[in-house]
Write an enzyme that holds these catalytic residues in place. Structure first.
Site, PDB file in Angstrom:
ATOM      1  CG  MET A  30       5.990 -15.865   2.945  1.00  0.00           C
ATOM      2  SD  MET A  30       4.886 -15.894   4.932  1.00  0.00           S
ATOM      3  CE  MET A  30       4.658 -14.336   4.286  1.00  0.00           C
ATOM      4  N   GLY A  36       7.690  -5.672  -6.936  1.00  0.00           N
ATOM      5  CA  GLY A  36       8.791  -6.308  -5.970  1.00  0.00           C
ATOM      6  C   GLY A  36       9.642  -7.645  -6.842  1.00  0.00           C
ATOM      7  CG  HIS A  37       7.514 -10.965  -4.968  1.00  0.00           C
ATOM      8  ND1 HIS A  37       6.127 -10.874  -4.625  1.00  0.00           N
ATOM      9  CD2 HIS A  37       8.250 -10.980  -3.323  1.00  0.00           C
ATOM     10  CE1 HIS A  37       5.625 -10.455  -2.756  1.00  0.00           C
ATOM     11  NE2 HIS A  37       7.169 -11.100  -2.547  1.00  0.00           N
ATOM     12  N   GLY A 147      14.643  -8.182  -0.538  1.00  0.00           N
ATOM     13  CA  GLY A 147      13.953  -6.761  -1.054  1.00  0.00           C
ATOM     14  C   GLY A 147      14.485  -6.132   0.740  1.00  0.00           C
ATOM     15  CB  SER A 185       2.442  -4.780   0.207  1.00  0.00           C
ATOM     16  OG  SER A 185       2.933  -6.027   1.466  1.00  0.00           O
ATOM     17  CB  SER A 186       1.153  -9.753  -0.682  1.00  0.00           C
ATOM     18  OG  SER A 186       2.180 -10.306  -1.749  1.00  0.00           O
TER      19      SER A 186
END
Length: 304
Positions: A30, A36-37, A147, A185-186
């Site tokens: 998103m 992480g991405h 993930g 986390s975003s």
């Protein structure tokens, strides 16, 4: 960097790559990318010939009082990160492109969606499964990378792919963490200074659960109570859930039994609200619970 916004153009690109005998890796997101991405992109680039990253804030997975409008967005930054990580394509459709007509079809995996995050976010995983199914049909990847921070989501997607005979291999990759253990986390950007200082307690508590399990001294129900008491005593935080379940079936074990780490694989998973910000975290415990964590300070993610 090729930025594609139309479904037809994305399909045409994928058909061409497949005709050339190239394997396609896919990382659905998103947006508002973090380390992480990037670890998922790195794994895809290593394992496939051409990597696609999608950026789509999916309205179907947000409830009426959730943060759809507040969700962070920065496409220019995301495209730069994807390019530097080796992706060939960013697929960034609009909502109108993905949902040109009213949706009558929903993909559901109800047996895995009702607990953990699904208990407090009804319909969330229906939205996730539906959009991921659509993306798989559009991008036509050979492998898709997810993930383990969102372990329930990964289990649901794996089961959907298995049940519907989708021709894509699901690859799960370790949770990437800040140096103090907080899962990337975003939504971390929404934490206040005080909340950010407290948030790493989630992972510290999960490490404690793993230690209790490995000692094999207490039944599952007692471990759960000790863990929940610890989380409920956190400052500036409200416990949503803390559960120990079989993984990936997400079935609850007998709470009166002692866990034996060598016999099964479990997930210890929790969600905590810091003000309006809801954070999730988990660890896998037991058989085949390979290293599911990568610290920001170094190391490449290894998918399992």
């Amino acid at each position: 960097m090729n930025i594609i916004r139309e479904v037809s153009a994305m399909r045409a690109w994928s058909r061409q790559k497949r005709a050339e005998g190239k394997t396609i890796g896919f990382v659905p997101t998103m947006g508002y990318l973090h380390e992480g991405h990037k670890s998922l992109l790195s794994a895809s680039v290593q394992e496939t010939d051409a990597t696609v990253l999608s950026i789509f804030v999916n309205p179907l997975q947000f409830g009426p009082n959730e943060d759809l409008d507040r969700y962070p967005r920065d496409e220019e930054r995301d495209v730069a990160i994807a390019k530097s990580a080796g992706a060939e394509v960013v697929f960034a459709p609009t909502v109108e492109e993905m949902y040109p007509n009213e949706m009558y079809t929903t993909v559901r995996v109800p047996a895995l969606s009702a607990m953990l995050c699904g208990a407090s976010r009804p319909g969330h995983f229906d939205g996730v499964a539906t959009v991921v199914s659509k993306l798989f049909h559009i991008v036509q990847p050979h492998q898709a990378f997810f993930g383990l921070k969102d372990a329930q989501q990964a289990a649901i997607i794996e089961k959907m792919v298995q049940d519907l005979n989708m021709d894509v291999r699901i690859r799960t990759c370790p949770t990437v963490r800040e140096s103090d253990g907080l899962a990337m986390s975003s939504r971390n950007k929404y934490l206040s200074v005080e909340e950010r200082a407290t948030a790493p307690e989630l992972y510290r508590s999960l490490e404690q659960v793993r230690e209790w399990v490995e000692q094999e001294e207490w039944p599952i129900g007692e471990i759960l109570q000790k863990w929940r008491d610890r989380l409920q005593n956190m400052e500036c935080a409200e416990l949503d859930y803390a559960e120990i379940l079989d993984y990936p079936s997400l079935q609850q074990p007998d709470l009166n039994l002692k866990m034996k780490k060598g016999q099964h694989r479990w997930i210890a998973a929790c969600a905590v609200r810091f003000g309006q910000t809801r954070l999730i975290d988990n660890v896998l415990i037991g058989t085949h619970a390979k290293a599911e964590t990568v610290r920001q300070t170094g190391g490449n993610a290894i998918c399992i």
